[in-house]
Design an enzyme around this catalytic site. Structure first.
Site, PDB file in Angstrom:
ATOM      1  N   LYS A  34      12.995  -7.083   0.593  1.00 37.08           N
ATOM      2  CA  LYS A  34      11.814  -8.065  -0.467  1.00 37.08           C
ATOM      3  C   LYS A  34      10.534  -7.267  -0.368  1.00 37.08           C
ATOM      4  CE  LYS A  34       8.146 -10.541   0.227  1.00 37.08           C
ATOM      5  NZ  LYS A  34       7.597 -10.218  -0.988  1.00 37.08           N
ATOM      6  N   GLU A  77       9.219   3.271  14.412  1.00 33.62           N
ATOM      7  CA  GLU A  77       9.870   3.390  13.109  1.00 33.62           C
ATOM      8  C   GLU A  77       9.923   4.860  12.938  1.00 33.62           C
ATOM      9  OE1 GLU A  77       9.583   0.611   9.882  1.00 33.62           O
ATOM     10  OE2 GLU A  77       7.574   0.305  10.209  1.00 33.62           O
ATOM     11  N   GLY A 137       2.654  -5.159   7.277  1.00 32.82           N
ATOM     12  CA  GLY A 137       1.901  -5.973   6.480  1.00 32.82           C
ATOM     13  C   GLY A 137       0.789  -6.405   7.496  1.00 32.82           C
ATOM     14  N   SER A 138       0.350  -7.346   7.304  1.00 31.47           N
ATOM     15  CA  SER A 138      -1.117  -7.894   7.894  1.00 31.47           C
ATOM     16  C   SER A 138      -0.657  -8.527   9.545  1.00 31.47           C
ATOM     17  CB  SER A 138      -1.699  -9.111   7.191  1.00 31.47           C
ATOM     18  OG  SER A 138      -1.070 -10.172   7.128  1.00 31.47           O
ATOM     19  N   CYS A 185      -3.232   1.713   6.509  1.00 31.75           N
ATOM     20  CA  CYS A 185      -3.225   0.967   8.058  1.00 31.75           C
ATOM     21  C   CYS A 185      -3.705   2.210   8.877  1.00 31.75           C
ATOM     22  CB  CYS A 185      -1.883   0.727   8.249  1.00 31.75           C
ATOM     23  SG  CYS A 185      -0.430   1.673   8.134  1.00 31.75           S
ATOM     24  N   GLY A 245       2.678 -11.108  10.150  1.00 34.70           N
ATOM     25  CA  GLY A 245       3.749 -10.431  11.462  1.00 34.70           C
ATOM     26  C   GLY A 245       3.531 -11.310  12.556  1.00 34.70           C
ATOM     27  N   ASN A 286       0.840  -1.189   0.067  1.00 35.06           N
ATOM     28  CA  ASN A 286      -0.040   0.018   0.073  1.00 35.06           C
ATOM     29  C   ASN A 286       0.805   1.168   0.097  1.00 35.06           C
ATOM     30  OD1 ASN A 286       0.575  -0.334   2.624  1.00 35.06           O
ATOM     31  ND2 ASN A 286      -1.094   0.236   3.318  1.00 35.06           N
ATOM     32  N   GLU A 312       4.816  -3.606  11.828  1.00 40.91           N
ATOM     33  CA  GLU A 312       3.686  -2.538  12.008  1.00 40.91           C
ATOM     34  C   GLU A 312       2.900  -3.230  11.125  1.00 40.91           C
ATOM     35  OE1 GLU A 312       3.472   0.293  13.440  1.00 40.91           O
ATOM     36  OE2 GLU A 312       5.504   0.290  14.070  1.00 40.91           O
ATOM     37  N   GLN A 343      -8.394  -8.253  -3.069  1.00 41.72           N
ATOM     38  CA  GLN A 343      -8.727  -7.136  -2.230  1.00 41.72           C
ATOM     39  C   GLN A 343     -10.088  -6.302  -2.243  1.00 41.72           C
ATOM     40  OE1 GLN A 343      -6.606  -5.971   0.653  1.00 41.72           O
ATOM     41  NE2 GLN A 343      -8.723  -4.925   1.095  1.00 41.72           N
ATOM     42  N   GLU A 363     -10.038  -5.608  10.461  1.00 39.65           N
ATOM     43  CA  GLU A 363      -9.644  -4.514   9.350  1.00 39.65           C
ATOM     44  C   GLU A 363     -10.241  -4.792   8.065  1.00 39.65           C
ATOM     45  OE1 GLU A 363      -5.427  -4.449   8.250  1.00 39.65           O
ATOM     46  OE2 GLU A 363      -5.539  -2.467   8.833  1.00 39.65           O
TER      47      GLU A 363
END
Ligand code: NDP
Length: 487
Positions: A181, A468, A234-235, A290, A239, A158, A256, A337, A389
């Site tokens: 990656k 971060e 990511g998700s 997010c 994670g 995203n 995150e 999605q 989500e």
């Protein structure tokens, strides 16, 4: 430039391993979600051996890069930032073609990525330590920061340029080497960014790009003993699995993940501000952030007026091709999605929420994953559409009796990334900042849209590990050493 690094026949964009552009075994076609007949490019997928080669190259390069002069780091990061900023229009266009956010949003994201590199260029000149007196006579204590080693960076689709930038730049700034990656859906921005990095004068192996599916490339990074830290965005399920594996072998990990961010609108809010903040936070970037405001928690006195004004604004939103002039909302990123968004819209209706606006797929001039932004009203906090989500242009309204109830609802989810309140009351604004269980709290500004020089991250199921961005990034990207010195 592109020709130098691409195979001629089908222009397959290659991996960057140990300072060499390396062909993959296979390639994927990157399709434009605004126009499914347009292929943005073909991108190699890595073999297991290539991932291992990238890790080995990064490990070898770390031997000397960890001691590299800070001016060398500054020069590289500064040059990367300058080139990104100079090419923001072209790169923003590429980003919007593969991800589907509007051109203005794409250019804005690229500019942000450039600024992130500039910020960490400056930070590389400011790496400091502490010198303290010891409790023992004649001894002093020195606290310094040292690089961690090879860092594996795994990013989502995203923010295909900004999220890689805010991981790569601090990693290099603090003397680490990188294996990057990107998400399989968005290799073009990642490749273009890597191509710029490859010309920035870094020694071979300091930065490596390996493209391909998470279940192969990502897994190998997470499980390699040579990779000393993993930064993932990511998700939640991916994670959580990464954290367990990294922790089991003692690697550092930073996650995150998702959000279910509340925007509280209080009776005393400026209605125009409230609607603007809600529309921007919930629907811009197609709601695929997010930090998107997916729950609008509105108190009794303004509830009906807010919904009427919001609905009127939604009716004016222009949904279309990401590159078309005037488009405010681009397509959803992909078919899976879009399916997920539509599934949740059906779930909400089955749960008894009222689909007040939108929610239908749109057929436009170009065939793409277009979705009319959706607004649910008359929802209950425990409904799945208020707890899980969705990650699309879908928002819900929850009616609250008063401020206290609105705050309680806002906090009552498993996530805690971003939250917001729209109010003219200093008292409520201050109380909400203090009691909101989110890592980032907004007063009269959208829950999404953050600065690059300050920490980013959440609580509860949204984030794990050090923050971060900004100066707080040093926590993850360096290790602390305490030295005791007697003359
Ligand atoms: P995913 O979790 O599916 O993927 C994220 C990254 O992990 C991708 O690069 C993916 O690769 C990789 N991956 C997939 N499986 C594995 C595995 N087994 N081991 C290692 N890596 C793996 O998320 P999405 O890309 O679909 O992004 C959407 C999600 O990300 C949303 O839930 C959203 O909330 C969250 N997100 C959170 C942000 C935050 O900062 N809090 C920011 C942006 C998104 P591949 O693409 O090849 O499958």
């Amino acid at each position: 430039m592109a020709q130098a690094a691409s195979s001629v026949a089908r222009e397959v964009h290659r991996h960057y391993i140990g300072g060499e552009w390396t062909a993959g075994m296979d390639a994927i076609a990157n399709v434009n979600p605004s126009d499914l007949h347009e292929v943005v490019g073909h991108y190699a997928t890595a073999t297991a051996e290539q991932v291992q080669a990238a890790i080995t190259a990064a490990a070898q390069a770390f031997e000397s890069w960890q001691f590299s002069p800070i001016e060398q780091r500054f020069d590289a990061l500064d040059a990367i930032g300058s080139e990104i900023l100079a090419r923001r229009e072209e790169l923003g266009r590429l980003l919007s073609r593969e991800e589907g956010k509007t051109l203005a949003e794409g250019i804005g994201e690229v500019a942000r990525a450039g600024r992130v590199f500039k910020f960490f260029a400056g930070e590389s000149l400011r790496i400091s330590g502490e010198l303290l007196a010891s409790t023992r006579r004649g001894v002093s204590v020195e606290i310094t920061r040292e690089p961690v080693g090879v860092i594996g960076l795994i990013t989502p689709w995203n923010f295909p340029m900004a999220i890689p930038a805010w991981k790569i730049a601090p990693a290099l700034c603090y003397g680490n080497t990188v294996v990057f990656k990107p998400a399989e859906l968005v290799p073009a921005s990642a490749w273009a960014l890597s191509e710029i990095i490859a010309r920035a004068g870094l020694p071979p192996g300091v930065f490596n790009l390996v493209m391909g599916p998470g279940r192969l490339v990502g897994e190998l990074l997470v499980n390699s003993p040579k990779v000393r830290a993993i930064s993932f965005t990511g998700s939640v399920p991916i994670g959580a699995a990464i954290a367990a594996k990294a922790a089991a072998r003692g690697a550092k990990v930073q996650l995150e993940m998702g959000g279910k961010n509340p925007l509280v609108v209080l009776d005393d809010a400026d209605l125009e501000v409230a609607v603007n903040v809600a529309v921007q936070g919930a629907y811009f970037s197609t709601g695929q952030r997010c930090t998107a405001s997916s729950r609008l928690i509105v108190t009794e006195g303004i509830h009906d007026r807010f919904i009427a004004a919001l609905e009127a604004r939604l009716a004016t939103l222009k949904i279309g091709h990401a590159l078309a002039a005037g488009t405010e909302i681009g397509p959803v990123v992909s078919e899976p999605q879009l399916r997920q968004d539509l599934d949740y819209i059906a779930i909400g209706q089955r749960e008894g929420a009222r689909l007040r606006f939108g929610g239908q797929p749109l057929r436009l001039e170009h065939e793409g994953y277009y979705l009319q932004p959706a607004l649910f009203t008359d929802t209950q906090p425990a409904m799945r559409i208020n707890q899980e989500e969705i990650f699309g242009p879908v928002a819900t309204v929850i009616r609250a009796r008063d401020y206290e109830q609105a705050l309680a609802i806002a906090n009552d989810v498993p996530f805690g990334l971003s939250s917001g309140v729209v109010t003219r009351s200093l008292r409520y604004a201050a109380d909400f900042r203090r009691r909101s269980q989110a890592g980032m709290v907004m007063v009269n500004v959208p829950t999404a849209g953050v600065d690059y020089h300050v920490p980013f991250g959440g609580r509860k199921g949204s984030s794990y590990g050090p923050r971060e961005q900004g100066r707080y990034a040093i926590e993850f990207y360096s290790n602390c050493k305490t030295a005791y010195i007697a003359p």
